[in-house]
Design an enzyme around this catalytic site. Sequence first.
Site, PDB file in Angstrom:
ATOM      1  N   GLU A 136      -9.391  -9.923   4.013  1.00  0.00           N
ATOM      2  CA  GLU A 136      -9.707  -8.535   3.657  1.00  0.00           C
ATOM      3  C   GLU A 136     -11.002  -8.419   2.867  1.00  0.00           C
ATOM      4  O   GLU A 136     -11.244  -9.185   1.930  1.00  0.00           O
ATOM      5  CB  GLU A 136      -8.569  -7.909   2.831  1.00  0.00           C
ATOM      6  CG  GLU A 136      -8.879  -6.471   2.423  1.00  0.00           C
ATOM      7  CD  GLU A 136      -7.729  -5.740   1.766  1.00  0.00           C
ATOM      8  OE1 GLU A 136      -7.909  -4.556   1.393  1.00  0.00           O
ATOM      9  OE2 GLU A 136      -6.642  -6.340   1.629  1.00  0.00           O
ATOM     10  N   SER A 192       0.828  -1.208   0.000  1.00  0.00           N
ATOM     11  CA  SER A 192       0.000   0.000   0.000  1.00  0.00           C
ATOM     12  C   SER A 192       0.861   1.255   0.000  1.00  0.00           C
ATOM     13  O   SER A 192       0.361   2.354  -0.278  1.00  0.00           O
ATOM     14  CB  SER A 192      -0.927   0.012   1.216  1.00  0.00           C
ATOM     15  OG  SER A 192      -0.204  -0.237   2.410  1.00  0.00           O
TER      16      SER A 192
END
Length: 290
Positions: free
Chosen positions: A205, A68
Amino acid sequence: MSTTFQLDTSTSRANPTPQPMKRLTVPKIRARKTDGQSGEPLVMLTAYTARQAQLLDEHCDLLLVGDSLGQVIYGLPSTIPVTLDMMANHAAAVVRGSYHAVVVVDMPFGSYEASKEQAFESAARLLKESNAAAVKLEGGEAMAETVAFLSGRGIPVMGHVGLTPQAVNSLGGYGARGRSDAEAEKIVGDAKALDEAGAFAVVVEGVVEPIAIEVTNAISCPTIGIGASAKCDGQVLVTEDMLGMFERVPRFVKRYENIAKTISQTVARYADEVRSRSFPSSDQTYQPKS
């Protein structure tokens, strides 16, 4: 506090100081869940720099050097362009800035999918260059053989199922997964395959809550939820999201602070003082000795 290192002459390793607590290990993280039951939930946040690691370390069980960083640090549109060099450099900084949490580093897109041998080469490089404790890779049953290959060669692996950002092009977006029976069955099957292959933990997730709970109950290693369920064995968030560094907040994020506003207001004060010539004052300048 600034980053300070002390050379340990018994190991020839530079360690951050002071060290008020001993660093956790992968086996201790794995042992947090026994006989399908977890004790105190695992706390994990992302970290990309030494200073950020210092601030998070004492509060976290794991620090994730996530890909990320492509979006958070480099302003890229997705995690796809992230390179091994980026991951190795940021992971090394996080290790230098921490002394307690287990540091896990993401394997970037294209560094492990071709073969288990490619995955080993990439993972070995990441751990050697950063001194991180483990790697994380995305994918379920298709990656189980690779997870077993790495685990069998001394590289701890964290799995990742459900919404897998590196596969955003094939998934068609970042929507929640597991809404159909077929997709839900696949997510559970993927988690089981990673568990059986030797993953020490699995990130779940963007999965509808009943499926996240089912996954948690179905596997022996800890699950770490993000947009999943409080009943997972732990939780992870992108630190910048929970601190309020961005205007957009994903549904699964709780914004604990609005740091972006604080930064903006502070910089505005600085700018005003510079323009009014009230900074620097005598307190911030050097005067001739009398």
